[in-house]
Design an enzyme around this catalytic site. Structure first.
Site, short mmCIF file in Angstrom:
data_model
loop_
_atom_site.label_atom_id
_atom_site.label_comp_id
_atom_site.label_asym_id
_atom_site.label_seq_id
_atom_site.Cartn_x
_atom_site.Cartn_y
_atom_site.Cartn_z
N THR A 120 51.36 23.76 -14.43
CA THR A 120 51.31 24.17 -13.11
C THR A 120 50.27 25.26 -12.77
OG1 THR A 120 53.66 23.73 -12.80
CG2 THR A 120 52.84 25.14 -11.27
N GLU A 121 49.46 25.13 -11.43
CA GLU A 121 48.63 26.10 -11.34
C GLU A 121 48.91 26.64 -9.91
OE1 GLU A 121 44.76 24.41 -13.83
OE2 GLU A 121 44.60 24.59 -11.69
N ALA A 171 48.20 23.72 -7.81
CA ALA A 171 48.36 22.36 -8.28
C ALA A 171 49.79 22.49 -8.89
CB ALA A 171 47.39 22.10 -9.51
N GLN A 191 95.00 21.41 0.22
CA GLN A 191 94.37 20.04 0.24
C GLN A 191 92.80 20.32 0.50
OE1 GLN A 191 94.32 17.16 3.41
NE2 GLN A 191 95.43 15.94 1.86
N GLY A 235 84.06 35.89 -1.13
CA GLY A 235 83.48 37.19 -1.36
C GLY A 235 83.21 37.59 -2.90
N GLU A 263 60.00 21.17 -13.09
CA GLU A 263 59.89 20.00 -14.01
C GLU A 263 59.96 18.85 -13.39
OE1 GLU A 263 60.79 19.75 -17.96
OE2 GLU A 263 61.42 21.81 -18.29
N THR A 292 59.98 17.99 -8.87
CA THR A 292 60.60 18.33 -7.69
C THR A 292 61.71 16.95 -7.48
OG1 THR A 292 59.24 17.47 -5.98
CG2 THR A 292 59.13 19.88 -6.40
#
Length: 378
Positions: free
Chosen positions: A126-127, A130, A278, A339, A362, A364
């Site tokens: 990856t760049e 790119a 439930q 929370g 790796e 999308t």
């Protein structure tokens, strides 16, 4: 899971689960807070045969099937996806190209010590400009005598700050289009290599960095296989890796579900455990179904790979489904914890942060859908 797991698989699963709980779990909190990889795990895992397990015994590997690889990933990611990410980059992405196309000398210099845990590897594709479009990389290596002069930049590179070597993708002949893309093995400390560590919101215990190559001098013997042009190998590496990442996401989804299930039994409101309401029990039911479906899909893809079947569609489908299921389950776990999910003494928000990484990393989710559609003929 008897449909897929043999007795040998189950024994190994128990062994790696015990290792993860005894050796990895105690390191997680500090590693996450300091955003540092506990590299002392690598030689320890190498001695036990838990690194790069898919490679043959002649190189020191265990020679196991893909299903065993998935089992390791699931158990590691259940404890800590960050550490599992670094293991994955080292055990597959960095080393698979060397195993498949490296010279004997390259295998002895890099693959063998990587399996032992004596060297840590990374993979640089990856760049900044790119990502999903791998053919648009700009890094370029020009041959000059006994060296290549490499210029360019890589980003989001797992293990970059701690790696002893990084399997790196760059053009060597742009006139050939993607067929002019080659692979180099870059050693730590090579002249012209600059490494910068990045801070992340997820997988914090996996060290990630940027690489800058400024007239980086790469000896010709570090060209993978001593041959230019290896784009097909890159795609093969990524395809098998998707099944592995899907196994990682099983671990995150399982950790989230187990945390939610335990909390729903212990947390009491309005005079009864919240799991008896439930609205909550239906969430748990959906989570259980999604986890089971993801596991069946991932195990099936791994089994098909072991049988030598074409798994392009299965790998993308497993990666897509398992990563999105992990996000869904982690998101519901956060809602159930309320929370408390935002308190760092609980790991549940970490599960969500880490799961989100792999709907992007790796390949999308959108790219996986593109691949699946292409395999369907569109």
């Amino acid at each position: 899971m008897d449909l897929f797991l043999t007795e040998e698989h189950r024994i190994f699963q128990s062994q790696i689960q015990r290792f993860c709980e005894a050796e990895i779990a105690p390191l997680v909190n500090e590693s996450e807070e300091t955003e540092s990889l506990p590299i002392q795990l690598f030689p320890k895992m190498g001695q036990l045969g838990y690194l790069a397990v898919r490679y043959p015994e002649e190189y020191g590997g265990s020679g196991v099937d893909k299903l065993t690889d998935v089992i390791i990933r699931e158990e590691m990611s259940r404890v800590c996806q960050g550490i599992a990410s670094s293991w994955s980059s080292h055990s597959h992405l960095a080393t698979f190209p060397i195993y498949r196309a490296g010279t004997d000398e390259q295998k002895q210099k890099y693959l063998v010590p990587a399996i032992k845990g004596e060297k840590i590897g990374g993979f640089a594709l990856t760049e900044p400009n790119a990502g999903s479009d791998t053919r648009s990389i700009e890094s370029y290596a020009r041959k000059a005598g006994n060296h290549y002069i490499l210029n360019g930049a890589k980003t989001f590179i797992t293990n970059a700050p701690v790696a002893d070597f990084i399997t790196t993708v760059a053009y060597t002949d742009k006139t050939k289009g993607y067929r002019g893309i080659s692979v180099f093995i870059i050693d730590r400390g090579m002249p012209g290599l600059i490494v910068k560590k990045l801070k992340k919101e997820g997988i914090r215990s996996s060290e990630t960095g940027e690489l800058v190559f400024e007239d980086c001098l790469v000896p010709v013997e570090n060209l993978l296989g001593r041959e230019e042009g290896n784009y097909g190998l890159i795609m093969e590496t990524l395809s098998e890796g998707r099944i592995g990442v899907a196994g990682n996401m099983l671990g995150v989804a399982r950790a989230s579900f187990e945390a939610a299930l335990k909390y729903c039994k212990e947390r009491v409101q309005f005079g009864k455990s919240i799991g008896k309401f439930q609205a909550i029990s239906h969430k748990l039911a959906d989570m259980a179904v999604q986890l089971q479906a993801a596991r069946l899909m991932v195990y099936s893809a791994a089994k098909k790979l072991d049988m030598g079947t074409d798994t392009v569609l299965d790998a993308s489908a497993a990666k897509l489904f398992a990563s999105e299921v992990a996000v869904k389950i982690a998101r519901e776990t956060v809602q159930i914890f309320g929370g408390y999910a935002f308190m760092r003494e609980y790991p549940v928000f970490r599960y969500l942060r880490d799961a989100l990484v792999y709907t992007i990393g790796e390949g999308t989710s959108e790219i996986q859908r593109n691949i699946i559609a292409r395999e369907l003929g569109f």
